[in-house]
Design a protein around this motif. Structure first.
Motif, short mmCIF file in Angstrom:
data_model
loop_
_atom_site.label_atom_id
_atom_site.label_comp_id
_atom_site.label_asym_id
_atom_site.label_seq_id
_atom_site.Cartn_x
_atom_site.Cartn_y
_atom_site.Cartn_z
N GLU A 87 0.83 -1.21 0.00
CA GLU A 87 0.00 0.00 0.00
C GLU A 87 0.87 1.26 0.00
O GLU A 87 0.57 2.22 -0.71
CB GLU A 87 -0.93 -0.01 1.21
N GLN A 88 1.94 1.26 0.78
CA GLN A 88 2.84 2.41 0.80
C GLN A 88 3.52 2.58 -0.56
O GLN A 88 3.66 3.70 -1.05
CB GLN A 88 3.90 2.23 1.89
N LYS A 90 2.37 1.68 -3.43
CA LYS A 90 1.35 2.17 -4.37
C LYS A 90 1.21 3.69 -4.27
O LYS A 90 1.12 4.38 -5.28
CB LYS A 90 0.02 1.48 -4.08
N GLN A 91 1.23 4.22 -3.04
CA GLN A 91 1.13 5.66 -2.84
C GLN A 91 2.32 6.40 -3.45
O GLN A 91 2.17 7.48 -4.02
CB GLN A 91 1.01 5.99 -1.36
#
Length: 168
Positions: A87-88, A90-91
């Motif tokens: 998720e990190q 992806k950001q």
């Protein structure tokens, strides 16, 4: 979240990145040492040859890369900390990929057209603004930059085919 808290989530382990960076550092040091040796890395009659000091800097870089790599191998089975979760990552990629495309676009289409497209699409996709607002702001920023740099300050910035059509 600390690295220990991240270790339960999926992601890239810190130690894997440590090993990869150590290998890259070693390879860069080896390239420097090899090229410096090619130029001449010994002591000549009139003093050090061209590659003398860079050769030893390359060797020191190789030793540092090898030391970090060995440290990583020692910790490989015990260190489970996660450097970045999916998720990190992806950001980060949401910013990195469009920015990279923008830089390439400046080379192909000039800074003004690329900036208008970048700002407009970034506002629409990442900011969830309306198409109208995104296009108006992107075009407005780009047009005001053009007027300010090209006309008022007479500072030429990278141009593309659109500016050529306008005579700039």
């Amino acid at each position: 979240m600390s690295q220990e808290q991240n270790s339960g989530q999926g992601g890239t382990r810190t130690i894997v990145l440590d090993l990869a960076v150590a290998a890259i550092i070693f390879a860069l040091g080896a390239l420097i040492a090899w090229d410096s040796h090619r130029l001449g890395s010994s002591w000549g009659a009139d003093g050090p040859q061209t590659g003398y000091f860079p050769f030893y800097i390359g060797l020191i870089t190789c030793l540092c890369g090898a030391a970090v790599f060995v440290q990583g191998l020692v910790k490989l089975s015990t260190d489970r900390s996660v450097f970045v979760t999916h998720e990190q990552l992806k950001q980060v990629l949401v910013i990195l990929v469009p920015s990279t495309v923008y830089v390439l676009g400046v080379q192909l289409f000039g800074i003004y057209l690329s900036s208008a497209i970048f700002i407009g699409l970034f506002m629409r996709v990442a900011g969830h603004y309306s198409w109208l607002r995104s296009v108006v702001v992107g075009a407005g920023v780009s047009a005001s930059s053009f007027v300010m740099f090209e006309i008022w300050f007479k500072i030429p910035l990278p141009k593309g085919p659109l500016e050529s059509l306008l005579g700039y």
